[in-house]
Design a protein around this motif. Structure first.
Motif, PDB file in Angstrom:
ATOM      1  N   ASN A 116      -6.177  -0.823  -4.911  1.00 17.70           N
ATOM      2  CA  ASN A 116      -5.795  -1.950  -3.956  1.00 17.70           C
ATOM      3  C   ASN A 116      -6.010  -3.280  -4.596  1.00 17.70           C
ATOM      4  OD1 ASN A 116      -6.163  -3.869  -1.536  1.00 17.70           O
ATOM      5  ND2 ASN A 116      -6.730  -2.109  -0.353  1.00 17.70           N
ATOM      6  N   GLY A 130       0.859  -1.372  -0.041  1.00 19.72           N
ATOM      7  CA  GLY A 130       0.043   0.101   0.115  1.00 19.72           C
ATOM      8  C   GLY A 130       0.730   1.216  -0.145  1.00 19.72           C
ATOM      9  N   TRP A 156      -3.344  -2.801   3.419  1.00 14.94           N
ATOM     10  CA  TRP A 156      -2.867  -2.250   2.257  1.00 14.94           C
ATOM     11  C   TRP A 156      -3.431  -0.722   2.267  1.00 14.94           C
ATOM     12  CZ3 TRP A 156      -4.679   0.978  -1.701  1.00 14.94           C
ATOM     13  CH2 TRP A 156      -3.715   0.951  -2.875  1.00 14.94           C
ATOM     14  N   TYR A 158      -1.210   2.721   2.755  1.00 16.97           N
ATOM     15  CA  TYR A 158      -1.444   3.710   1.627  1.00 16.97           C
ATOM     16  C   TYR A 158      -1.636   5.107   2.454  1.00 16.97           C
ATOM     17  CZ  TYR A 158      -3.416   6.097  -2.427  1.00 16.97           C
ATOM     18  OH  TYR A 158      -3.624   6.904  -3.577  1.00 16.97           O
TER      19      TYR A 158
END
Length: 54
Positions: free
Chosen positions: A29, A16, A41, A45
């Protein structure tokens, strides 16, 4: 991320963060929404976005 994580969980988090650094969107994703790794993830991110000041 709290407590013990498996290598696979850490990998999802790092994927991520890497996706964010590469300019990908949250829609990129690769994990299905119902998968455990989806949230990891997303967390990776988001943490990367915050570190970039976005």
């Amino acid at each position: 991320m709290n407590g013990y994580l498996t290598k696979a969980q850490i990998f999802a988090f790092e994927r991520g963060a890497t996706a964010c650094r590469e300019g990908k969107s949250r829609e990129d994703n690769p994990y299905p929404r119902q998968a455990d790794y989806f949230g990891l993830w997303e967390e990776g991110y988001q943490k990367e976005r915050e570190s970039q000041g976005k």
